[in-house]
Design a protein around this motif. Structure first.
Motif, PDB file in Angstrom:
ATOM      1  N   ILE A  78       0.273   4.332  -0.641  1.00  0.00           N
ATOM      2  CA  ILE A  78      -0.277   5.541  -0.027  1.00  0.00           C
ATOM      3  C   ILE A  78       0.111   5.573   1.450  1.00  0.00           C
ATOM      4  O   ILE A  78       0.589   6.588   1.972  1.00  0.00           O
ATOM      5  CB  ILE A  78      -1.810   5.589  -0.185  1.00  0.00           C
ATOM      6  CG1 ILE A  78      -2.203   5.435  -1.663  1.00  0.00           C
ATOM      7  CG2 ILE A  78      -2.366   6.877   0.391  1.00  0.00           C
ATOM      8  CD1 ILE A  78      -1.602   6.466  -2.570  1.00  0.00           C
ATOM      9  N   VAL A  84      -1.040   2.102 -10.680  1.00  0.00           N
ATOM     10  CA  VAL A  84      -1.495   0.713 -10.579  1.00  0.00           C
ATOM     11  C   VAL A  84      -1.769   0.174 -11.971  1.00  0.00           C
ATOM     12  O   VAL A  84      -2.544   0.744 -12.730  1.00  0.00           O
ATOM     13  CB  VAL A  84      -2.762   0.619  -9.705  1.00  0.00           C
ATOM     14  CG1 VAL A  84      -3.219  -0.832  -9.588  1.00  0.00           C
ATOM     15  CG2 VAL A  84      -2.487   1.196  -8.322  1.00  0.00           C
ATOM     16  N   ASP A 135       0.860  -1.184   0.000  1.00  0.00           N
ATOM     17  CA  ASP A 135       0.000   0.000   0.000  1.00  0.00           C
ATOM     18  C   ASP A 135       0.894   1.231   0.000  1.00  0.00           C
ATOM     19  O   ASP A 135       1.353   1.695   1.052  1.00  0.00           O
ATOM     20  CB  ASP A 135      -0.923  -0.004   1.218  1.00  0.00           C
ATOM     21  CG  ASP A 135      -1.964   1.101   1.168  1.00  0.00           C
ATOM     22  OD1 ASP A 135      -1.694   2.141   0.528  1.00  0.00           O
ATOM     23  OD2 ASP A 135      -3.039   0.938   1.778  1.00  0.00           O
ATOM     24  N   ARG A 145      -3.062   7.595  -5.641  1.00  0.00           N
ATOM     25  CA  ARG A 145      -3.091   6.364  -6.433  1.00  0.00           C
ATOM     26  C   ARG A 145      -3.833   6.643  -7.729  1.00  0.00           C
ATOM     27  O   ARG A 145      -4.849   7.340  -7.742  1.00  0.00           O
ATOM     28  CB  ARG A 145      -3.775   5.246  -5.644  1.00  0.00           C
ATOM     29  CG  ARG A 145      -3.840   3.908  -6.377  1.00  0.00           C
ATOM     30  CD  ARG A 145      -4.447   2.828  -5.498  1.00  0.00           C
ATOM     31  NE  ARG A 145      -3.547   2.475  -4.394  1.00  0.00           N
ATOM     32  CZ  ARG A 145      -3.852   2.598  -3.110  1.00  0.00           C
ATOM     33  NH1 ARG A 145      -5.031   3.083  -2.737  1.00  0.00           N
ATOM     34  NH2 ARG A 145      -2.975   2.241  -2.180  1.00  0.00           N
ATOM     35  N   GLU A 202       1.281   6.352  -7.011  1.00  0.00           N
ATOM     36  CA  GLU A 202       1.248   4.906  -7.215  1.00  0.00           C
ATOM     37  C   GLU A 202       0.478   4.632  -8.498  1.00  0.00           C
ATOM     38  O   GLU A 202      -0.733   4.860  -8.577  1.00  0.00           O
ATOM     39  CB  GLU A 202       0.582   4.205  -6.041  1.00  0.00           C
ATOM     40  CG  GLU A 202       0.591   2.692  -6.184  1.00  0.00           C
ATOM     41  CD  GLU A 202      -0.121   2.001  -5.028  1.00  0.00           C
ATOM     42  OE1 GLU A 202       0.163   0.816  -4.792  1.00  0.00           O
ATOM     43  OE2 GLU A 202      -0.965   2.640  -4.369  1.00  0.00           O
ATOM     44  N   ASP A 252      -5.141   4.564 -11.437  1.00  0.00           N
ATOM     45  CA  ASP A 252      -5.219   3.324 -12.193  1.00  0.00           C
ATOM     46  C   ASP A 252      -5.795   3.528 -13.591  1.00  0.00           C
ATOM     47  O   ASP A 252      -6.048   2.562 -14.311  1.00  0.00           O
ATOM     48  CB  ASP A 252      -6.017   2.263 -11.433  1.00  0.00           C
ATOM     49  CG  ASP A 252      -7.434   2.713 -11.116  1.00  0.00           C
ATOM     50  OD1 ASP A 252      -7.839   3.796 -11.580  1.00  0.00           O
ATOM     51  OD2 ASP A 252      -8.136   1.978 -10.390  1.00  0.00           O
TER      52      ASP A 252
END
Length: 530
Positions: free
Chosen positions: A491, A529, A489, A503, A527, A505
């Motif tokens: 975050i 994803v 994780d 995050r 992040e 995606d």
């Protein structure tokens, strides 16, 4: 003037001094401005000396591998050494992986490693180790101070060794008593011999080869990949039609609009052989002939095609930039070579985020004169060419193959270039090696945007499993390459280090997050994803 006040303060502090104070003052006198430190008991007199001897900025790192990686990044951006402060043999051993990367990058580095007091060694205390063996295994220059009276001279020689072309790792072992006992005075800066001049024979041979009409590849490494050397190489290309290459992992490459296009060799050996096929001669400038990163069953390790002749213009210790300039004149190259035009890639269409989509967004939005650091490997190498026509920037990848370098490297690059945005491209598995670098970025308010490629795996090892003909679908083998159960994780991990994180995606979410991060100052993490 601040410099005059600092000199006066140093002079007063050194009317009487101990070994540590003479060491710090000598480092400053020798041009060392930053110390990336993870100290312990044996280094406390060095730590104390920092308050009395101005001129050396201390930067705390929570792991020795962060300190050594940061010193590597600092050196690549400035061309001069920072020092690290490490605690005994185990502390040095913790930093060795990124010292290896620095050595491969030909980065100047000075490591100060505290050790037990000389009279304490015979008692075999718990932290006793074969520190000499550790240090000598990876340093170009290594020395143990034997007396507080020689510490300053030893330090001056260490900096001199680190600055020797093309850049070396120098390590000074400092027993605790040589730091606390009285010393005499700091030592003056020692001069360094300039890079050796390339021979006339090498220049003549290169000029003949380039004007022979043969299809030529020029493989470059070191300082020739940025600055005057690169511009001279562009002139040579304009005259001869040669193709410029660099290693897959160059220490520092000036790229983007305005710079001559330098193609990074592919990562895989078969791809290198395929790309170099058809070239009749390979001219080396500060580089070595390409070899496979690893050995694979039934595949070549030597990657220069057999029909391609190899010539050397300059060796790493020689002045390749001056040689390229002289070569350009010898062949009648134009005064200016062509540079890449500013044609950043189009943003990807809306949809799920991919590795290519991330690089397209980074290349499209990259600010001028940014520093891009890269350890994304499987997620970045296939798409790194998208940066060629982005805004002008410096590109710094991992060099020695020991992963866990780029978060620290980005930290050191940001210390070295505080007015430039650093964009760090990192895989989630590699990032876990030196996660602590985020804390240093937060404490120092460093302007770093970290992009974590969250593919939840050691994807490069999945490829290697097949390439070494050890492919397996079994759960035990797969479990060593997979980063699920639990998933990382980022975050929470970044937040725990004091770094803001988001995050993304989808391509839309990542583009928005990256653009927002570029507008802000200070460290942040995205992040990505996939």
């Amino acid at each position: 003037m601040p410099e005059e006040r600092a000199d006066t303060t140093r002079s007063k502090a050194l009317e009487t001094c101990n070994g540590a104070e003479s060491l710090v003052a000598t480092l400053v006198e020798s041009g060392v401005e930053v110390c990336f430190a993870n100290p312990g008991t044996s280094e406390m007199h060095f730590v104390s000396a920092l308050d009395r001897i101005p001129g050396l900025r201390p930067v705390l790192c929570l792991f020795e591998g962060v300190a050594t990686g940061a010193a590597d990044g600092y050196a690549r951006m400035t061309g001069k050494p920072a020092c690290t402060l490490l605690h005994l043999g185990p502390g040095f051993a913790n930093g060795m992986a990124n010292i290896h990367n620095a050595r491969r990058a030909q980065s100047p580095m000075v490591n100060i490693v505290g050790d037990h007091a000389t009279y304490h060694e015979r008692y075999n205390a718990p932290l006793n180790s074969n520190i000499n063996g550790f240090v000598e295994a990876i340093s170009h220059w290594a020395h143990r101070s034997r007396s507080p009276r020689t510490v300053a001279a030893d330090a001056a020689r260490a900096v001199q060794a680190a600055r020797q072309a093309p850049g070396q790792v120098a390590t000074l072992i400092l027993p605790a008593d040589t730091a606390w006992l009285p010393a005499e005075r700091p030592s003056p800066r020692l001069e360094v011999d300039p890079p050796s001049k390339v021979s006339e024979g090498a220049l003549d041979a290169a000029a003949q080869a380039l004007t022979s009409g043969k299809k030529t590849a020029i493989l470059m490494r070191g300082a020739v990949l940025h600055g005057d050397g690169l511009q001279a190489a562009g002139r040579i290309v304009a005259r001869t039609g040669s193709t410029l290459f660099c290693d897959t992992f160059p220490p520092r490459l000036r790229s983007g609009a305005g710079s001559p296009v330098v193609e990074m060799l592919p990562y895989r050996g078969k791809d290198i052989l395929r790309r170099l096929g058809g070239f009749e001669q390979l001219l080396l400038v500060g580089a070595e002939p390409p070899v496979s990163f690893f050995a694979y069953p039934n595949q070549e390790s030597w990657l220069t095609p057999s029909e391609c002749e190899i010539l050397t213009l300059s060796h790493p210790h020689e002045d390749g930039s001056a040689a390229l300039a002289a070569l350009a004149e010898a062949i009648g190259a134009p005064a200016a070579g062509s540079g890449a035009s500013f044609e950043p890639p189009a943003l990807p269409p809306p949809g799920p985020l991919t590795a290519e989509g991330v690089m397209r967004i980074v290349a499209a939005l990259l600010p001028e004169n940014a520093v891009v650091t890269d350890e994304g490997i499987t997620s970045t190498l296939p798409y790194a060419s998208l940066l060629t026509r982005a805004a002008p920037h410096d590109y710094l990848p991992i060099t020695g193959g020991s992963i866990g370098d780029i978060l620290p490297l980005s930290t050191g690059a940001a210390v070295a270039a505080p007015h430039r945005k650093v964009v760090c491209l990192e895989g989630d598995g590699s990032a876990m090696y030196t996660l602590q670098a985020l804390w240093t970025q937060a404490r120092e308010r460093l302007d770093v945007v970290t992009v974590i490629y969250a593919n939840r795996s050691y994807a490069v090892l999945d490829q290697e499993l097949r390439l070494v003909q050890a492919a397996s679908q079994g759960e035990r083998a797969r479990s060593l390459l997979d980063l699920h159960n639990p998933s990382l994780d980022w975050i929470k991990l970044a937040g725990g280090m004091g770094v803001q994180a988001v995050r993304a995606d989808t391509t839309q979410a990542f583009a928005g997050a990256f653009a927002a991060a570029l507008r802000e100052s200070g460290p942040c993490l995205i992040e990505a994803v996939m």
